[in-house]
Design an enzyme around this catalytic site. Structure first.
Site, PDB file in Angstrom:
ATOM      1  CB  CYS A 146      -0.899   0.056   1.237  1.00 42.57           C
ATOM      2  SG  CYS A 146      -2.008  -1.325   1.343  1.00 42.57           S
ATOM      3  N   GLY A 169       1.430  -0.098  -5.000  1.00 46.93           N
ATOM      4  CA  GLY A 169       0.183  -0.838  -5.097  1.00 46.93           C
ATOM      5  C   GLY A 169      -0.503  -0.543  -6.402  1.00 46.93           C
ATOM      6  CG  ASN A 204       2.158   1.315   3.754  1.00 48.18           C
ATOM      7  OD1 ASN A 204       3.201   1.935   3.733  1.00 48.18           O
ATOM      8  ND2 ASN A 204       2.101   0.062   3.348  1.00 48.18           N
ATOM      9  N   GLY A 205       0.524  -1.163   5.786  1.00 49.75           N
ATOM     10  CA  GLY A 205       1.077  -2.025   6.821  1.00 49.75           C
ATOM     11  C   GLY A 205       0.249  -3.278   6.962  1.00 49.75           C
ATOM     12  CE1 TYR A 217      11.530  -4.464  -6.680  1.00 49.03           C
ATOM     13  CE2 TYR A 217       9.913  -4.887  -4.958  1.00 49.03           C
ATOM     14  CZ  TYR A 217      10.254  -4.841  -6.292  1.00 49.03           C
ATOM     15  OH  TYR A 217       9.323  -5.167  -7.237  1.00 49.03           O
TER      16      TYR A 217
END
Ligand code: SF4
Length: 486
Positions: A18, A44, A119-120, A259
């Site tokens: 996300c 995402g 996000n998580g 990344y």
């Protein structure tokens, strides 16, 4: 009849689940959020959503697919009226790419409307959800984030922030959240600060974003990172910072540097592109190779390959070309050409590679499937020797903190040692960056085993946050809330 096969050129990479973005106090809030989400698309690509507030009511648009496909049209943005808006881009685990899971989630609570973008990943969401369902809570989605909304709904605390604190006191896991109410925009990071969240300013408006590259696209100025364990509330009176949680030692996700984050972002104050080049230089020092050139697996391997080539004093050559026009997934029902999937995205250049000894640099290996095909492609293009160098330690453990990685028994490095991996992917030599080398590249003297400075669990198996839904273990299965409710 079987379902069409889904070929994803990125299936051999961990997938960030996300990105979040929010704007408070701007007449074109939703349009700016759409741009911010576009810059966060790498985090995402399966779904996107925006919720705005116009002073009287909330407006929402959520869709499957890319941001540009759904939010570039004027009428959609015009409907998302108001001076405040938040948005979300997401990946999902297989089978859950359905509209009801697309964020921001929205609910009318006792204090009014609440939108939330996460996000998580919460590691006790299943357990909490079971208890909430027993209390009569009706879940609309299978997303772990909805647990936070229900916990806020049933909290007896007085203010929104007290309810949010109350809810977050009960959850375990990694989260960077952006929320929107009728009065305020809210940003929160978990106490470990696993996932990033930054604050920016655009004129009089305040911006929250997963990464600084999303501030750049709208011309916003970076102000600071939201601190681990901090809640920031932005309302008509300005910004208020709260620190309601018990302090924890920060464990930022080190894979963001390897990344996930875009190379033009600065994360936790560190420019990602420069760090990736340092990672490549460290790799060259640790694992030199007798070769004629350094070739990246594009795009993610490029900065590390530049760093490797400079340190090794070897030419940097684009021996593999990436097709940027392929979608993230490609529907192909015909089995005989499924194996061509990797060629949708990459092609090796015979003119560059024929007869040469090549150092092939990639950022990571997850399943090993793509690496095998790329190495074969490089050999087919005439390379005489292929020495693969990976700009991270072996990914031998799954992530439970917001990144979609396969189950542990599907991870290449969990199944084979390095010599066996080298044989499988067909290289003359294979080497990974050491964990201390990675820490050195990001500016540390090395990893402090007793108190690691980052989350590095996918490399070390040292999970900083309890995996409650996994009974404290790490079997590598990503648990599905949908499966529990079935
Ligand atoms: Fe990042 Fe790996 Fe930790 Fe997940 S397990 S948060 S990918 S370092």
């Amino acid at each position: 009849m079987t379902s069409p096969a889904r070929i994803s050129p990125s299936d051999d990479k961990p997938r960030e689940e996300c990105g979040v973005f929010g704007v408070f106090g701007h007449p074109d809030a939703a349009a700016h959020v759409a741009l911010g989400l576009h810059a966060l698309q790498h985090r995402g690509q399966e779904a996107a959503g925006i919720v705005s507030y116009d002073g009287r009511q909330f407006h929402s648009h959520r869709c499957l697919g890319l941001v540009g496909d759904s939010f570039s049209a004027g009428p959609v943005i015009h409907r998302l009226d108001g001076r405040s808006a938040i948005g979300h881009v997401r990946y999902s685990t297989a089978g859950e790419t359905v509209l009801r899971n697309v964020q921001p989630l929205f609910a009318e609570l006792a204090f009014g409307g609440l939108a939330i973008a996460h996000n998580g990943n919460l590691t006790n969401a299943r357990e909490l959800r079971r208890r909430l369902v027993e209390r009569g809570c009706l879940f609309q989605s299978t997303s772990d984030s909805e647990v936070i909304v229900h916990l806020m709904a049933i909290s007896e605390a007085r203010t929104v922030i007290e309810r949010l604190t109350d809810a977050l006191d009960r959850v375990v896991g990694a989260y960077s959240l952006v929320g929107l109410t009728g009065e305020a925009m809210i940003g929160v990071r978990d106490a470990y600060g696993v996932r990033p969240l930054v604050l920016g300013r655009l004129g009089e408006a305040t911006v929250l974003a997963s990464e600084t590259c999303a501030l750049d696209i709208i011309g916003a100025r970076f102000e600071r990172d939201v601190a681990p364990g901090e809640i920031v509330v932005i309302d008509a009176a300005g910004l208020h910072a709260h620190r309601p949680f018990q302090l924890a030692r920060q464990r930022f996700c080190i894979f963001e540097y390897v990344y996930f984050a875009r190379p033009d972002s600065a994360v936790e104050g560190k420019p990602v592109y420069a760090l990736r080049k340092r990672i490549g230089a460290e790799l060259a020092r640790e694992a030199p190779a007798e070769a004629d050139m350094v070739v990246p697996v594009p795009d993610s391997g490029v900065p590390a390959a530049i760093g490797y080539a400079a340190e090794a004093a070897l030419p940097f050559e684009l021996g593999i070309v990436r097709n940027h026009y392929v979608g993230r997934t490609f529907i192909e029902p015909s089995e005989p050409i499924r194996h061509l999937g990797v060629k949708l995205k990459h092609n090796a250049s015979r003119g560059v590679l024929a007869g040469r000894r090549v150092v092939l640099v990639d950022d990571s290996i997850v399943r090993g499937t793509t690496s095998t095909k790329i190495v074969q492609m490089v050999r087919d293009a005439g390379a005489r020797e292929v020495h693969m160098r990976i700009a991270s330690p072996p990914t031998a453990h799954s992530c439970f903190y917001g990144v979609d990685t396969p189950a542990r028994d599907e991870l290449f490095a969990a199944r084979f040692d390095v010599p066996a991996m080298a044989r499988h992917i067909g290289v003359d030599s294979l080497a990974f960056l050491s964990i201390d080398g990675l820490y050195r590249a990001v500016g540390e003297a090395g990893r402090i085993a007793a108190l690691p400075q980052y989350c590095d669990a996918c490399f070390t198996g040292d999970y900083p946050i309890a995996l409650v839904d996994h009974d404290g273990g790490s079997d590598g299965r990503q648990l599905s809330l949908l499966a529990e409710s079935a």
